[in-house]
Write an enzyme that holds these catalytic residues in place. Structure first.
Site, mmCIF file in Angstrom:
data_model
loop_
_atom_site.group_PDB
_atom_site.id
_atom_site.type_symbol
_atom_site.label_atom_id
_atom_site.label_comp_id
_atom_site.label_asym_id
_atom_site.label_seq_id
_atom_site.Cartn_x
_atom_site.Cartn_y
_atom_site.Cartn_z
ATOM 1 N N LYS A 76 0.869 -1.180 0.000
ATOM 2 C CA LYS A 76 0.000 0.000 0.000
ATOM 3 C C LYS A 76 0.906 1.230 0.000
ATOM 4 O O LYS A 76 1.925 1.242 0.717
ATOM 5 C CB LYS A 76 -0.887 -0.047 1.243
ATOM 6 C CG LYS A 76 -1.911 1.072 1.340
ATOM 7 C CD LYS A 76 -2.810 0.879 2.563
ATOM 8 C CE LYS A 76 -3.871 1.956 2.689
ATOM 9 N NZ LYS A 76 -4.756 1.734 3.860
ATOM 10 N N SER A 151 -9.659 1.979 2.946
ATOM 11 C CA SER A 151 -8.796 2.758 2.093
ATOM 12 C C SER A 151 -7.795 1.913 1.305
ATOM 13 O O SER A 151 -7.164 2.420 0.394
ATOM 14 C CB SER A 151 -8.001 3.763 2.938
ATOM 15 O OG SER A 151 -7.186 3.084 3.876
ATOM 16 N N SER A 175 -9.942 -0.508 7.090
ATOM 17 C CA SER A 175 -9.382 -0.434 5.736
ATOM 18 C C SER A 175 -8.691 -1.687 5.214
ATOM 19 O O SER A 175 -8.307 -1.723 4.042
ATOM 20 C CB SER A 175 -8.405 0.729 5.636
ATOM 21 O OG SER A 175 -9.117 1.922 5.536
HETATM 22 N N1 GLN Z 1 -13.323 4.357 6.605
HETATM 23 C C1 GLN Z 1 -12.565 4.718 7.760
HETATM 24 C C2 GLN Z 1 -12.106 6.150 7.660
HETATM 25 O O1 GLN Z 1 -12.306 6.735 6.635
HETATM 26 C C3 GLN Z 1 -11.405 3.789 7.973
HETATM 27 C C4 GLN Z 1 -10.240 4.084 7.123
HETATM 28 C C5 GLN Z 1 -9.035 3.260 7.485
HETATM 29 O O2 GLN Z 1 -9.147 2.220 8.137
HETATM 30 N N2 GLN Z 1 -7.871 3.737 7.101
HETATM 31 O O3 GLN Z 1 -11.570 6.684 8.591
#
Ligand code: GLN
Length: 483
Positions: A76, A151, A175
């Site tokens: 990532k 994400s 995410s």
């Molecule tokens: N959807 C969550 C957020 O936008 C989690 C994102 C993540 O785990 N990086 O904060």
């Protein structure tokens, strides 16, 4: 060749059926051919990959072995990679080449893994659809009109489309697990402190945790083995021995106590997903597990608490991107304030700016007690709920998401609608617990995930349950058409 799992690749390499260099070339060609449809990569690192593959082949020829030796993966794009762009999905860091490798990157490279590239992601890991990336949205290989989740949407789409067997990802509020659910993968968020955060660009430091995304629990065990462990460079890393995750995959589930929280089956859950979750419960019962209804009474407060704490930490973490030290700098600033304002205004996208503002507001004098402190108290209540539940059960089971992957653009005008989709995943981050999502079936041709949670440092138990489930189901073997 592209259909092989990490475990199969390891066996093939050990049996000299193919070399890492051959496999790497096949996958790089596949990415070049198919990724334009998906947009799952921000950068391809072909030269590095070939070099690492040759080195892994040489190490094997010298008698070395190891499950990751010569295994192709991707990172990532928030894990720092020395000399390679590390963008975090943001225009702010489009020109940033990291001066060092993240601990996770260094550990996997030392184990012989081959890095094919850096995967697309929501900007600074803020999002659940991979639509906030400055490099454009990622498409779900199961239906190109739908989001892959976020994400870590790039890692998920690439693995689901068989562009590579596994990838690293991070999970601040879901995410890893949510994109795993949306693309029919297995993904594990480890216990907070299990995997080093050193060189992982911070979103919300008390919630962020790196982990594996792969097709099977067996592969997640292999990748986690390479990622986990104490790191003196990360002050929140925990000095706890790393067990052999592959060794416990075969344990019997006889007598395993599974808790199913009654709050999980509320009105917000798609009834078709509820049915698939019930099917997975029955499957685990057949394998010897005992089901018990439990309660997590403070779950309803988790989303508002998370969406105060995460932006608060983000507003602090992202203050370092000021146009002075690294990243985007505006043209011809008039003075220092103008430099800050325009560099940040130009470099950050709308969702990141929204969260910085929410976070700065929640932390400001006069509001700190009402928002941030209150949210921290809720966080403790959420953790206490889990501690009470784990006195009665060994793992907790439920849906990963209330709905399957939505259409691209469907929630763009309503950020709160997207926040509500995180209802099942964020509690594990608030409590710091390990949690896994695995394939459990399909709704309208789109994958659905079942989520498991375990007590601290019981990643092995999660992988064991998921592996036994996968030995007796075939959801995880399904391949999206066209890939
Ligand atoms: N959807 C969550 C957020 O936008 C989690 C994102 C993540 O785990 N990086 O904060």
């Amino acid at each position: 060749m592209h259909q092989m799992t990490l475990a199969e690749i390891a066996r093939g390499l050990a049996d000299k059926k193919f070399s890492s260099e051959e496999l790497t070339k096949v996958l790089l060609a596949r990415i070049t051919q198919l990724d334009p449809q998906l947009n799952s990569f921000i950068s391809l690192t072909e030269d590095l990959a070939i070099e690492q593959a040759k080195a892994a082949d040489a190490r094997r020829a010298n008698g070395e072995s190891g499950a990751l030796l010569g295994a192709p993966i991707a990172h990532k794009d928030l894990f720092c990679t020395q000399g390679i762009r590390t963008s975090c999905g943001s225009k702010m860091l489009d020109n940033f080449k990291a001066p060092y490798d993240a601990t996770v990157v260094a550990k996997l490279a030392a184990a012989g893994a081959v890095t094919l590239g850096k995967t697309n992601m929501d900007e600074f890991a803020m999002g659940s659809a991979n639509e906030s990336s400055w490099y454009g949205a990622v498409k779900n290989p199961w239906n190109l009109e739908h989001v892959p989740g976020g994400s870590s949407g790039g890692s998920a789409a690439a693995v689901a489309a068989r562009l590579l067997p596994a990838a690293t990802a991070t999970d601040t509020g879901g995410s890893i697990r949510q994109p795993a659910a949306f693309t029919n993968l297995t993904g594990l968020k480890p216990t907070y402190g299990r995997v080093s955060r050193w060189g992982m660009i911070a979103y919300a430091s008390s919630l962020d945790q790196g982990g594996p995304l792969a097709r099977t629990a067996e592969d997640c065990a292999i990748l986690l083995q390479g990622m986990a462990g104490f790191d003196p460079n990360d002050s929140t890393s925990i000095d706890e021995p790393v067990p052999d995750y592959s060794a416990s995959l075969g344990d019997s589930l006889q007598g395993l106590r599974i808790g199913v929280p009654k709050e999980y089956f509320s009105a917000g859950l798609d009834p078709r997903i509820a049915e698939l979750i019930q099917n997975s419960i029955q499957q685990l019962q057949k394998l010897g597990a005992v089901i018990k209804e439990i309660s997590l009474p403070n779950m309803q407060h988790a989303i508002p608490a998370y969406y105060v704490i995460a932006p608060a930490e983000a507003s602090s973490n992202l203050s370092r991107f000021d146009g002075v030290r690294f990243g985007h700098r505006c043209e011809n600033p008039e003075n220092l304030i103008d430099l800050y304002k325009r560099s940040r205004g130009e470099g950050f996208g709308a969702e990141v700016q929204r969260r910085i503002m929410v976070g700065a507001y929640a932390l400001s004098a006069g509001y700190y007690d009402a928002y941030y402190l209150k949210a921290q108290k809720i966080r403790r209540l959420v953790k206490n709920d889990f501690m009470a539940a784990f006195n009665e059960v060994d793992i907790i089971l439920g849906p990963t998401t209330p709905n399957p992957a939505w259409k691209l653009g469907a929630k763009n005008s309503d950020p709160v609608a997207a926040y509500l989709e995180d209802v099942y995943t964020i509690t594990a981050n608030l409590a710091g617990l390990p949690s896994l999502s695995m394939p459990a079936g399909f709704v309208d041709g789109l994958p659905v995930g079942v989520q498991l949670l375990a007590p601290y440092f019981q990643e092995g138990r999660l992988l064991n349950v998921a592996h036994q489930y996968q030995l007796n189901t075939d959801w995880h073997t399904r391949t999206p058409t066209g890939f």
